[in-house]
Design an enzyme around this catalytic site. Structure first.
Site, PDB file in Angstrom:
ATOM      1  N   LYS A 134      90.434 -18.813 -48.579  1.00 11.78           N
ATOM      2  CA  LYS A 134      91.435 -19.351 -49.496  1.00 11.78           C
ATOM      3  C   LYS A 134      92.768 -18.626 -49.346  1.00 11.78           C
ATOM      4  O   LYS A 134      93.837 -19.251 -49.298  1.00 11.78           O
ATOM      5  CB  LYS A 134      90.937 -19.238 -50.932  1.00 11.78           C
ATOM      6  CG  LYS A 134      89.738 -20.122 -51.242  1.00 11.78           C
ATOM      7  CD  LYS A 134      89.211 -19.866 -52.645  1.00 11.78           C
ATOM      8  CE  LYS A 134      87.989 -20.720 -52.945  1.00 11.78           C
ATOM      9  NZ  LYS A 134      87.457 -20.472 -54.305  1.00 11.78           N
ATOM     10  N   ALA A 180      90.649 -15.754 -54.507  1.00 12.22           N
ATOM     11  CA  ALA A 180      89.488 -15.271 -55.259  1.00 12.22           C
ATOM     12  C   ALA A 180      88.394 -16.327 -55.274  1.00 12.22           C
ATOM     13  O   ALA A 180      88.666 -17.525 -55.231  1.00 12.22           O
ATOM     14  CB  ALA A 180      89.881 -14.904 -56.684  1.00 12.22           C
ATOM     15  N   ASP A 181      87.163 -15.847 -55.348  1.00 13.58           N
ATOM     16  CA  ASP A 181      86.035 -16.755 -55.498  1.00 13.58           C
ATOM     17  C   ASP A 181      84.978 -16.078 -56.370  1.00 13.58           C
ATOM     18  O   ASP A 181      84.685 -14.889 -56.192  1.00 13.58           O
ATOM     19  CB  ASP A 181      85.425 -17.120 -54.151  1.00 13.58           C
ATOM     20  CG  ASP A 181      84.459 -18.285 -54.273  1.00 13.58           C
ATOM     21  OD1 ASP A 181      84.930 -19.435 -54.319  1.00 13.58           O
ATOM     22  OD2 ASP A 181      83.239 -18.051 -54.364  1.00 13.58           O
ATOM     23  N   THR A 182      84.426 -16.832 -57.317  1.00  8.83           N
ATOM     24  CA  THR A 182      83.424 -16.311 -58.240  1.00  8.83           C
ATOM     25  C   THR A 182      82.114 -17.043 -58.042  1.00  8.83           C
ATOM     26  O   THR A 182      82.087 -18.273 -58.013  1.00  8.83           O
ATOM     27  CB  THR A 182      83.891 -16.474 -59.700  1.00  8.83           C
ATOM     28  OG1 THR A 182      85.128 -15.774 -59.879  1.00  8.83           O
ATOM     29  CG2 THR A 182      82.857 -15.915 -60.668  1.00  8.83           C
TER      30      THR A 182
END
Length: 216
Positions: free
Chosen positions: A65, A81-83
Site C-alpha cells: 500500500k 498500514a494493514d490490520t
C-alpha cells in the site's frame, strides 16, 4: 483529500500522506496534530501465502500500500498500514456478509485473539521504516442473540474480525492487553516514535496557557 491540522502534540516537518481510506486511521493520525493528505492505495490485498507468518503477511500488505502511493509522490513520506485479526494460526479477514460476520464473532466470543497492525513508511525511493505491533484482545460471550443482532446491524461488515472497539462492538470487549489504538487501526505510540526518529514530525510549539498573562 487533505486533512487539516488541529491541536495536538506534533507538527509535520515533511509532507505526509496516509495511504488509506479508513476514517478510523485518519482520525487517529489527525489526533497527533498533523497536517497530511489522504491518498487511498489501490494495491490488491491477496490472501496469506502458505506458511507465511501473520506479522509478515500484514507487513507485506502495508508495504504494498505504501509503495503504491509513494512511487509518484517524490518528497512525501507515505504511511501504509494493514490490520489483521489472528485466532490461533488463522487470519480472519473482513466478513463477506452478516452471516459470515456472525460465524467469525461466534469463533471469537469467549476467547482471546491477536490483532496485528503493520505500518510501512515509504518515500519515492522505497520503504524507509516498517514494523508490526500486536495487541491481545479477549471478547466476552453475550449470547447468540446479541451476537446475531450486532452482526445484522452492519457495523462488522468492513472490519477485520467483524467488530469495532470504537463503535457498538465495544460491548464485546472483555480485556485488552496492549495498545487500543492498534486494534482500531494505527499503533500511535510506535508510529509517532518512528516519525520523530525520521525527523518527519516534531513536537508542536506550546501556545500561551489558557487564561494566562503575557510578560509584564
Amino acid at each position: 483529500m487533505h486533512q487539516r491540522q488541529r491541536p495536538g502534540p506534533f507538527r509535520a516537518a515533511t509532507p505526509l500522506i496516509l495511504a488509506s481510506a479508513s476514517p478510523r486511521r485518519r482520525e487517529l493520525l489527525a489526533s497527533l496534530g498533523l497536517d497530511f493528505e489522504v491518498v487511498p492505495s489501490q494495491a490488491p490485498e491477496p490472501p496469506p501465502m502458505a506458511g507465511e507468518r501473520p506479522d509478515a503477511y500484514a507487513l507485506r500488505l502495508a508495504r504494498a500500500k505504501a509503495l503504491d502511493v509513494a512511487a509518484p509522490r517524490p518528497g512525501a513520506l507515505v504511511i501504509g498500514a494493514d490490520t489483521i485479526v489472528v485466532l490461533g494460526d488463522r487470519v480472519l479477514g473482513k466478513p463477506r456478509d452478516a452471516a459470515d460476520a456472525m460465524a467469525t464473532l461466534t469463533r471469537l466470543a469467549g476467547r482471546t485473539h491477536v490483532v496485528i497492525t503493520a505500518c510501512c513508511l515509504a518515500g519515492a525511493g522505497g520503504a524507509v521504516r516498517e514494523f508490526a505491533v500486536e495487541t491481545r484482545v479477549r471478547l466476552a460471550h453475550p449470547g447468540q442473540e446479541a451476537l446475531a443482532a450486532y452482526a445484522a446491524g452492519g457495523e462488522p461488515l468492513d472490519k477485520a474480525g467483524s467488530y469495532a472497539i470504537q463503535g457498538a462492538g465495544a460491548f464485546l470487549v472483555e480485556r485488552i492487553e496492549g495498545s487500543p489504538s492498534n486494534v482500531i487501526g494505527l499503533p500511535l505510540k510506535e508510529l509517532a516514535a518512528a516519525l520523530v526518529e525520521l525527523e518527519a514530525i516534531r513536537p508542536a510549539s506550546p501556545g500561551p496557557a489558557a487564561g494566562g498573562r503575557g510578560p509584564a
